[in-house]
Write an enzyme that holds these catalytic residues in place. Sequence first.
Site, PDB file in Angstrom:
ATOM      1  N   ASP A  78       0.866  -1.183   0.000  1.00 19.66           N
ATOM      2  CA  ASP A  78       0.000   0.000   0.000  1.00 19.66           C
ATOM      3  C   ASP A  78       0.901   1.230   0.000  1.00 19.66           C
ATOM      4  OD1 ASP A  78       1.005   0.120   2.534  1.00 19.66           O
ATOM      5  OD2 ASP A  78      -0.921   0.121   3.555  1.00 19.66           O
ATOM      6  N   ASP A 269      -8.492  -7.128  -0.509  1.00 22.99           N
ATOM      7  CA  ASP A 269      -7.698  -7.514   0.654  1.00 22.99           C
ATOM      8  C   ASP A 269      -8.459  -7.098   1.901  1.00 22.99           C
ATOM      9  OD1 ASP A 269      -7.000  -4.548   0.267  1.00 22.99           O
ATOM     10  OD2 ASP A 269      -6.199  -5.008   2.247  1.00 22.99           O
ATOM     11  N   CYS A 326     -14.982 -28.814   6.715  1.00 26.12           N
ATOM     12  CA  CYS A 326     -13.866 -28.002   6.230  1.00 26.12           C
ATOM     13  C   CYS A 326     -12.625 -28.863   5.997  1.00 26.12           C
ATOM     14  CB  CYS A 326     -13.550 -26.899   7.239  1.00 26.12           C
ATOM     15  SG  CYS A 326     -12.118 -25.904   6.784  1.00 26.12           S
ATOM     16  N   CYS A 328      -9.572 -27.809   5.697  1.00 31.45           N
ATOM     17  CA  CYS A 328      -8.325 -27.122   6.072  1.00 31.45           C
ATOM     18  C   CYS A 328      -7.475 -28.004   6.981  1.00 31.45           C
ATOM     19  CB  CYS A 328      -8.627 -25.780   6.741  1.00 31.45           C
ATOM     20  SG  CYS A 328      -8.842 -25.871   8.529  1.00 31.45           S
ATOM     21  N   CYS A 331      -8.938 -28.371  10.673  1.00 34.30           N
ATOM     22  CA  CYS A 331     -10.140 -29.200  10.809  1.00 34.30           C
ATOM     23  C   CYS A 331      -9.843 -30.651  10.436  1.00 34.30           C
ATOM     24  CB  CYS A 331     -11.272 -28.650   9.948  1.00 34.30           C
ATOM     25  SG  CYS A 331     -11.841 -27.030  10.517  1.00 34.30           S
ATOM     26  N   HIS A 358      -7.354 -21.879   9.489  1.00 28.79           N
ATOM     27  CA  HIS A 358      -8.748 -22.188   9.130  1.00 28.79           C
ATOM     28  C   HIS A 358      -9.409 -21.011   8.408  1.00 28.79           C
ATOM     29  CE1 HIS A 358     -12.948 -23.449   9.368  1.00 28.79           C
ATOM     30  NE2 HIS A 358     -13.196 -22.231   9.820  1.00 28.79           N
TER      31      HIS A 358
HETATM   32 ZN   LIG Z   1     -11.068 -25.583   8.872  1.00 32.49          ZN
END
Ligand SMILES: [Zn+2]
Length: 386
Positions: A78, A269, A326, A328, A331, A358
């Site tokens: 930025d 973002d 999930c 990820c 998880c 996550h």
């Molecule tokens: Zn997750």
Amino acid sequence: MRAGTIQTQHSIIQTPVFMPVGTQGSVKALTMQQMESLDAQVLLANTYHLYLRPGSERVERLGGLHGFTTWKRPFLTDSGGYQVSSLGLFRDTGLEQLTRITDEGVYFRSHLDGSKHFIGPEESMKIQAQLGADIVMAFDEATPISTQAYSRQAMERTHRWLERSLESFVKQQEGRRKRGVHTQAIFGIIQGGDFEALRRESTQFVIGAGTDGIAVGGATIGQSDAETERNVAWIRDLLPKAKPLYLMGVGVSPQAAVAAVQSGADMFDCVAPTKLARSGLLYIGKLAVPDDDPRQAYFDSPISSGRINLTNTRFADDSKPIDPDCPCSTCSAGYSRAYLRHLLKAKELAYYQLATMHNLDVMLRTVTTLRNYIVRFSERKNSIAG
Ligand SMILES: [Zn+2]
């Protein structure tokens, strides 16, 4: 909404893309390897913070942001304008009283040690060249929610700063080319507060300046999905198709990400996914796409807020993962809500990593999945048309 690509010196970014925020040259709690495992395509880093510490000259000596951090994919920095024009960082610290915005640039005091500094368009371009991101932002005054008169004044100043930014940017790139360092791209920023006429005027000015991409900034962007959409709707007919559209500070949740893409954003973002994770707020749900039509896509969550609050006592004995559906790493490894809640309560450092993984996975996967639907949808439309 559309799918596209942006060619940078470090890789091709597939858009639409959510860009995780690495304020200090690091996404809080995560390593660069973890960011790669999440398949983050581009990281945002903050000019203001890195200029003050460790210093942009030092970053340059140590190989620029890429060499310094080991991140091999693109960076975007930025301009520092948002921080130094006192919007977020200095609010209620007393330091905002010491911030002075003039046509030259912004005088401010460091939030670290109170030391005096000045950043104008030329300084911002120099610092961003030293940091060496693939994409840099023109210096702007992020307009707070304000009167039309002030919004106009700030917008006109931002336009003058854009011209000075570009002049300085061209010189910086000539220097980089001579030194054999990769060149950068620059985006201009549309301001104009909450006023349609100003937004349209600013859009025309930024387009006329011929920057590589077009960004939309200001306090009314990212406030809510409806406000973001309204802001983009005001200027949509003016936007050039060939240039990426970057909505700054948008993506507070997976639903906001879907809405941003549907508004036509190519890049956005937001610090929220990582920040929320650290305070116990974790996204629950996944992308739903009725009739495989991305225009109808939404983030389907069993909870109206789209997230659980781990600090709630009802999770103290909950043996389920954050989200059983999930994929990820947190998880799928089976960490329970009860255990994560315990780590959060005990301020155990592993919590921040597990929770951030996550939330970022949900955000990034939502956008990537939506992109795949957009690609398939336009192919289908083309084959029907053909
Ligand atoms: Zn997750």
